[in-house]
Write a protein that holds these residues in place. Structure first.
Motif, PDB file in Angstrom:
ATOM      1  N   THR A  96      50.524  34.278  29.025  1.00  0.00           N
ATOM      2  CA  THR A  96      50.667  33.629  30.328  1.00  0.00           C
ATOM      3  C   THR A  96      50.380  32.135  30.226  1.00  0.00           C
ATOM      4  O   THR A  96      49.386  31.716  29.634  1.00  0.00           O
ATOM      5  CB  THR A  96      49.716  34.263  31.367  1.00  0.00           C
ATOM      6  N   TYR A 139      49.824  28.771  32.689  1.00  0.00           N
ATOM      7  CA  TYR A 139      49.376  28.511  34.049  1.00  0.00           C
ATOM      8  C   TYR A 139      49.704  27.088  34.466  1.00  0.00           C
ATOM      9  O   TYR A 139      49.816  26.199  33.643  1.00  0.00           O
ATOM     10  CB  TYR A 139      47.851  28.692  34.148  1.00  0.00           C
ATOM     11  N   ARG A 140      49.810  26.895  35.782  1.00  0.00           N
ATOM     12  CA  ARG A 140      49.938  25.574  36.396  1.00  0.00           C
ATOM     13  C   ARG A 140      48.719  25.358  37.276  1.00  0.00           C
ATOM     14  O   ARG A 140      48.212  26.299  37.873  1.00  0.00           O
ATOM     15  CB  ARG A 140      51.177  25.501  37.289  1.00  0.00           C
ATOM     16  N   GLU A 141      48.298  24.098  37.372  1.00  0.00           N
ATOM     17  CA  GLU A 141      47.166  23.781  38.228  1.00  0.00           C
ATOM     18  C   GLU A 141      47.660  23.515  39.645  1.00  0.00           C
ATOM     19  O   GLU A 141      48.534  22.678  39.861  1.00  0.00           O
ATOM     20  CB  GLU A 141      46.421  22.559  37.679  1.00  0.00           C
ATOM     21  N   ALA A 142      47.098  24.241  40.620  1.00  0.00           N
ATOM     22  CA  ALA A 142      47.460  24.059  42.026  1.00  0.00           C
ATOM     23  C   ALA A 142      46.716  22.852  42.589  1.00  0.00           C
ATOM     24  O   ALA A 142      45.797  22.310  41.968  1.00  0.00           O
ATOM     25  CB  ALA A 142      47.097  25.316  42.815  1.00  0.00           C
ATOM     26  N   ASP A 194      44.573  22.702  44.841  1.00  0.00           N
ATOM     27  CA  ASP A 194      43.140  22.970  45.042  1.00  0.00           C
ATOM     28  C   ASP A 194      42.401  23.216  43.725  1.00  0.00           C
ATOM     29  O   ASP A 194      41.284  23.710  43.714  1.00  0.00           O
ATOM     30  CB  ASP A 194      42.948  24.154  45.988  1.00  0.00           C
ATOM     31  N   THR A 205      42.927  25.382  41.408  1.00  0.00           N
ATOM     32  CA  THR A 205      42.965  26.737  40.858  1.00  0.00           C
ATOM     33  C   THR A 205      44.146  26.844  39.904  1.00  0.00           C
ATOM     34  O   THR A 205      45.114  26.083  40.002  1.00  0.00           O
ATOM     35  CB  THR A 205      43.089  27.809  41.961  1.00  0.00           C
ATOM     36  N   MET A 206      44.048  27.775  38.972  1.00  0.00           N
ATOM     37  CA  MET A 206      45.122  27.998  38.000  1.00  0.00           C
ATOM     38  C   MET A 206      45.977  29.179  38.442  1.00  0.00           C
ATOM     39  O   MET A 206      45.453  30.264  38.711  1.00  0.00           O
ATOM     40  CB  MET A 206      44.544  28.271  36.612  1.00  0.00           C
ATOM     41  N   LEU A 207      47.279  28.933  38.518  1.00  0.00           N
ATOM     42  CA  LEU A 207      48.216  29.964  38.954  1.00  0.00           C
ATOM     43  C   LEU A 207      49.177  30.307  37.819  1.00  0.00           C
ATOM     44  O   LEU A 207      49.712  29.404  37.159  1.00  0.00           O
ATOM     45  CB  LEU A 207      49.025  29.461  40.160  1.00  0.00           C
ATOM     46  N   PRO A 208      49.413  31.600  37.570  1.00  0.00           N
ATOM     47  CA  PRO A 208      50.386  31.977  36.532  1.00  0.00           C
ATOM     48  C   PRO A 208      51.744  31.365  36.851  1.00  0.00           C
ATOM     49  O   PRO A 208      52.206  31.404  37.995  1.00  0.00           O
ATOM     50  CB  PRO A 208      50.435  33.503  36.627  1.00  0.00           C
ATOM     51  N   ALA A 209      52.377  30.763  35.839  1.00  0.00           N
ATOM     52  CA  ALA A 209      53.653  30.084  36.064  1.00  0.00           C
ATOM     53  C   ALA A 209      54.762  30.620  35.183  1.00  0.00           C
ATOM     54  O   ALA A 209      55.935  30.560  35.558  1.00  0.00           O
ATOM     55  CB  ALA A 209      53.493  28.586  35.828  1.00  0.00           C
ATOM     56  N   TYR A 234      51.365  22.709  31.194  1.00  0.00           N
ATOM     57  CA  TYR A 234      50.829  24.025  31.527  1.00  0.00           C
ATOM     58  C   TYR A 234      49.426  24.123  30.959  1.00  0.00           C
ATOM     59  O   TYR A 234      48.963  23.234  30.244  1.00  0.00           O
ATOM     60  CB  TYR A 234      51.668  25.143  30.893  1.00  0.00           C
TER      61      TYR A 234
END
Length: 162
Positions: A85, A87-90, A92, A94-98, A125
């Motif tokens: 996986t 991730y991208r940083e949102a 806020d 938080t790390m979101l799977p991208a 990422y």
């Protein structure tokens, strides 16, 4: 036209095996050919012991040496579909799977805590270090999931990064 010539020159040093891609040792051999032609003090080798992987990445980054990391192919079941996986940083933080990847080279651009910041196809990422280790353990192996270790011959004893 000029870009085409540049790409053709690189293909001579970094050959791709159809259906398989480019093994890491091809990558290090290609860099060493270029380093020798340019009389550079650097040398490359594919892979280091897994216990030293993250400390070596951090040391190369401190010395501004590019770090090429592989999320290797599945081994021994090359047909496996499980991926690592990204991730991208949102906004806020938080790390979101991208995305998910396997059998792919990325450039490590930073490390902080449990995360490696990477660049893949020009996009930023993050990879969770524990997930990378789990991916290597469960689906790949350290031979394929490793780094192109670049060091200066003049650095430290025996050419190791100090």
């Amino acid at each position: 036209e000029e870009y085409g010539r540049h790409v053709a020159a690189l293909k001579r040093h970094f050959p791709i095996i159809p259906g398989f891609g480019m093994p890491g040792w091809f990558l290090s051999v290609g860099f060493n050919i270029i380093f020798r032609r340019q009389k550079s003090p650097y040398r490359a080798r594919w892979g280091i012991p897994h216990r030293r992987l993250f400390s070596s990445i951090a040391e190369m980054l401190r010395q501004d040496i590019p770090v090429i990391l592989s999320a290797g192919p599945h081994f021994p079941r090359f047909w496996g579909k499980e991926g690592l996986t990204l991730y991208r940083e949102a906004a806020d933080k938080t790390m979101l799977p991208a995305a998910k990847t396997r059998a792919h080279y990325v450039i490590v651009t930073g490390m902080a805590g449990e995360w490696m910041r990477i660049s893949s196809w020009g996009r930023m990422y993050y990879i969770r270090i524990s997930e990378y280790e789990e991916y290597v353990r469960r689906y790949s192996c350290p031979l394929f999931s490793n780094i192109c270790y670049i060091r200066s011959r003049a650095a430290g004893q025996g050419g190791q990064i100090s």
